[in-house]
Design a protein around this motif. Structure first.
Motif, PDB file in Angstrom:
ATOM      1  N   VAL A  17      12.811  -3.459  -8.278  1.00 39.53           N
ATOM      2  CA  VAL A  17      13.530  -1.953  -8.080  1.00 39.53           C
ATOM      3  C   VAL A  17      14.426  -1.906  -7.584  1.00 39.53           C
ATOM      4  N   GLY A  18      14.856  -2.674  -6.663  1.00 36.71           N
ATOM      5  CA  GLY A  18      16.336  -2.994  -6.451  1.00 36.71           C
ATOM      6  C   GLY A  18      16.980  -3.889  -7.242  1.00 36.71           C
ATOM      7  N   LEU A  19      16.140  -5.055  -8.231  1.00 37.94           N
ATOM      8  CA  LEU A  19      17.203  -5.797  -8.968  1.00 37.94           C
ATOM      9  C   LEU A  19      17.218  -4.990 -10.330  1.00 37.94           C
ATOM     10  N   LEU A  37      20.725  -6.992  -1.295  1.00 40.78           N
ATOM     11  CA  LEU A  37      20.804  -7.474   0.357  1.00 40.78           C
ATOM     12  C   LEU A  37      19.463  -7.975   0.183  1.00 40.78           C
ATOM     13  N   GLU A  38      18.055  -8.837   0.478  1.00 39.91           N
ATOM     14  CA  GLU A  38      17.179  -8.845   0.613  1.00 39.91           C
ATOM     15  C   GLU A  38      16.881  -9.656   2.138  1.00 39.91           C
ATOM     16  N   LYS A  39      16.106  -9.182   2.842  1.00 43.41           N
ATOM     17  CA  LYS A  39      15.629  -9.818   4.396  1.00 43.41           C
ATOM     18  C   LYS A  39      15.287 -10.986   3.887  1.00 43.41           C
ATOM     19  N   ALA A  44      11.294 -10.855  -4.654  1.00 44.31           N
ATOM     20  CA  ALA A  44      10.702 -10.300  -4.831  1.00 44.31           C
ATOM     21  C   ALA A  44       9.279 -10.994  -4.029  1.00 44.31           C
ATOM     22  N   ALA A  45       9.531 -11.183  -2.540  1.00 44.79           N
ATOM     23  CA  ALA A  45       8.632 -11.550  -1.516  1.00 44.79           C
ATOM     24  C   ALA A  45       6.946 -10.327  -1.549  1.00 44.79           C
ATOM     25  N   HIS A  46       7.597  -9.369  -1.178  1.00 40.50           N
ATOM     26  CA  HIS A  46       6.674  -8.065  -1.029  1.00 40.50           C
ATOM     27  C   HIS A  46       6.029  -7.750  -1.846  1.00 40.50           C
ATOM     28  N   GLN A  47       6.185  -6.491  -2.121  1.00 42.60           N
ATOM     29  CA  GLN A  47       5.449  -5.825  -3.229  1.00 42.60           C
ATOM     30  C   GLN A  47       5.375  -6.450  -5.166  1.00 42.60           C
ATOM     31  N   GLY A  53       0.390  -7.767 -11.640  1.00 43.99           N
ATOM     32  CA  GLY A  53       0.933  -8.813 -12.851  1.00 43.99           C
ATOM     33  C   GLY A  53       0.857  -7.727 -14.108  1.00 43.99           C
ATOM     34  N   VAL A  54       0.286  -6.289 -14.581  1.00 40.89           N
ATOM     35  CA  VAL A  54      -0.320  -6.053 -15.542  1.00 40.89           C
ATOM     36  C   VAL A  54       0.975  -5.128 -16.493  1.00 40.89           C
ATOM     37  N   ILE A  55       1.034  -4.790 -17.569  1.00 40.48           N
ATOM     38  CA  ILE A  55       2.108  -4.629 -17.862  1.00 40.48           C
ATOM     39  C   ILE A  55       1.848  -3.045 -18.347  1.00 40.48           C
ATOM     40  N   ALA A 207      14.242  -0.206  -0.146  1.00 42.21           N
ATOM     41  CA  ALA A 207      13.878  -1.086   0.475  1.00 42.21           C
ATOM     42  C   ALA A 207      11.719  -1.208   0.669  1.00 42.21           C
ATOM     43  N   GLY A 208      11.311  -0.545  -0.518  1.00 45.57           N
ATOM     44  CA  GLY A 208       9.653  -0.637  -0.286  1.00 45.57           C
ATOM     45  C   GLY A 208       9.156  -0.282   0.573  1.00 45.57           C
ATOM     46  N   LEU A 209       8.030  -1.027   1.373  1.00 46.92           N
ATOM     47  CA  LEU A 209       7.770  -0.775   2.268  1.00 46.92           C
ATOM     48  C   LEU A 209       8.667  -0.265   3.446  1.00 46.92           C
ATOM     49  N   ASP A 232      -7.493  -6.136  -0.775  1.00 49.14           N
ATOM     50  CA  ASP A 232      -8.001  -7.602  -1.106  1.00 49.14           C
ATOM     51  C   ASP A 232      -8.165  -7.770  -2.232  1.00 49.14           C
ATOM     52  N   TYR A 233      -7.881  -9.208  -2.674  1.00 53.73           N
ATOM     53  CA  TYR A 233      -8.174  -9.595  -4.229  1.00 53.73           C
ATOM     54  C   TYR A 233      -8.966 -10.836  -4.392  1.00 53.73           C
ATOM     55  N   TYR A 234     -10.649 -11.174  -4.852  1.00 56.08           N
ATOM     56  CA  TYR A 234     -11.445 -12.212  -5.123  1.00 56.08           C
ATOM     57  C   TYR A 234     -10.413 -12.667  -6.443  1.00 56.08           C
TER      58      TYR A 234
END
Ligand SMILES: Cc1cc2nc3c(=O)[nH]c(=O)nc-3n(C[C@H](O)[C@H](O)[C@H](O)COP(=O)(O)OP(=O)(O)OC[C@H]3O[C@@H](n4cnc5c(N)ncnc54)[C@H](O)[C@@H]3O)c2cc1C
Length: 408
Positions: A17-19, A37-39, A44-47, A53-55, A207-209, A232-234
């Motif tokens: 969203v920021g990008l 600015l990304e911490k 793309a480290a979080h959500q 990956g679904v459109i 900042a998402g979360l 959690d995914y399998y």
């Protein structure tokens, strides 16, 4: 005389969203300097980097809502963007499947909603067509959604970052820069990070979360709190992958903001199944036992969270059981694919969703974007914000152009 600043606009958060917001502003206003600015050490480290990956097509969302409008528009723009920049994607379609009579009313509701949102090509299907599309899936009725697709959103985020920097030497994507404070002056704000400070005229909080915390640090009461929910995914083993051709979803329960346990074939060929949705004791905690006192206190000391838990405790317990018991998780998956067995699935990834919760315990459903002083705060950008990112970015560009009075 105009005050010289490091950047006209600082965007906090190098998620999609920021990008996408920075990208749209950079393309629309090539003369302004913009920094993201990304911490974390990477974008793309979080959500954004932990999603399915679904459109998304956009058929679930309330007609007229920002989600509905930006999802359909963003999806089409995302496809064109992926094609132009050679990012692999596939419009593989999905089916939504009812397995019990009691789900038929909700299935019908989803179909009408999709029609109202003008989702192309959706059609009702029966058990025979379900079997033709997904031979291992069992269902009594369904909806085929041909315009749903798959993509790797981290690749999209990386391409956006590249294009932002390419547009102007003054634009920067700065990772490992955690915003910790704002020092406000008359005509600018110093955005203070763990490394250095940057002066900026305007700031966009993506900042998402952490969006509620950034809003507070900027001196605004966001009127909601981010409550993290881990999913959690399998994933299917190599031998079991043939049981899923593309995407299979259950009929969503309208009482909950999550879509239910589903099967997703990813663009790299893996097949993910899940997620559950459990309260996470850490905002960016991907392990089942991850814990942060600060994050837990922030969630649990908020009356909105407690009200939400009180209303939904039975559902919550079921989700917890599935988080710790593979057999229970499997039972849920077997509703859609009865032949699935324990040896067909192995633990996969996890993601944490930023769920904005209001003071009455309500899950805030639509995107929430607010203007305060020299800030725009994106306070709620849940799914399908990755699909909709380019349309959200355009929307934020429009707000910024008017509110910040940006020159073309
Ligand atoms: C499990 C899961 C599955 C999903 N599946 C889909 C899907 O299939 N399709 C879809 O369209 N959507 C999906 N979504 C939703 C989608 O991923 C999110 O809506 C979207 O990624 C939100 O993007 P964002 O940029 O707002 O947040 P994020 O990607 O979380 O980015 C926010 C960034 O801000 C940074 N940040 C936070 N605080 C600071 C600070 N103080 N200083 C600097 N940087 C900071 C963070 O490190 C982070 O990188 C899913 C989400 C989850 C969790």
């Amino acid at each position: 005389m105009e005050q010289k600043v490091d950047f006209e606009i600082v965007v906090i958060g190098g998620g999609i969203v920021g990008l996408a917001s920075a990208y749209k502003i950079a393309m629309g206003h090539p003369d302004i300097r913009i920094a993201v600015l990304e911490k974390e050490e990477r974008i793309a480290a979080h959500q954004t980097g932990h999603n399915s990956g679904v459109i998304h097509s956009g058929l679930y969302y309330t007609p007229g809502s920002t989600k509905a409008k930006t999802c359909a528009k963003g999806r089409k723009e995302l496809e064109a963007f992926a094609k132009k920049h050679k990012i692999p994607y596939e419009i593989c379609g999905k089916i939504i499947v009812a397995t019990q009579q009691k789900e038929l009313t909700d299935l019908e509701r989803v179909f009408h909603n999709g029609q109202e949102n003008e989702i192309e090509g959706i059609e009702k299907i029966g058990p025979k067509q379900i079997k033709e599309i997904e031979p291992y899936c069992h269902g009594i009725a369904g909806i085929r959604v041909p315009c749903t697709g798959i993509i790797d959103f981290t690749m999209v985020a990386n391409k956006l970052a590249e294009l932002i920097e390419k547009k102007s030497d003054g634009n920067k994507i700065l990772t490992s820069h955690k915003v910790v404070r704002f020092d406000k002056h008359d005509f600018f704000t110093n955005v203070v990070t763990n490394k250095e400070a940057f002066s900026a005229k305007f700031i966009i909080n993506c900042a998402g979360l952490q969006s509620d915390r950034i809003a507070k640090a900027a001196g605004s009461e966001p009127g909601m709190r981010i409550v993290p929910f881990r999913g959690d995914y399998y994933e299917l083993t190599e031998a079991a992958k043939e049981k899923v051709k593309s995407l299979i979803y259950p009929v969503p329960d309208p009482a909950f903001p999550f879509l239910g346990v589903h099967f997703t074939r990813k663009i790299d060929g893996a097949v993910e199944c899940g997620p559950n949705a459990v309260f996470s004791f850490k905002r960016e905690g991907y392990g089942k036992t991850d814990f942060s006192f600060k994050d837990s206190w922030d969630s649990l000391s908020y009356r909105g969270t407690l009200k939400m838990f009180f209303k939904n405790w039975q559902y919550g317990l079921g989700e917890y059981a599935r988080a710790f018991c593979k057999r229970w998780f499997l039972r849920q998956l077997q509703r859609l694919i009865p032949s699935l067995e324990a040896h067909d699935i192995r633990p996969g990834n996890a993601g944490v969703r930023a769920q904005a919760v209001g003071p009455r315990g309500e899950a805030i459903d639509d995107f929430k974007i607010e203007k305060r002083a020299n800030f725009i705060h994106v306070l709620n950008a849940p799914s399908p914000a990755a699909t909709a990112s380019l349309a959200i970015g355009e929307y934020i560009n429009e707000i910024a152009t008017g509110y910040f009075k940006l020159k073309d």
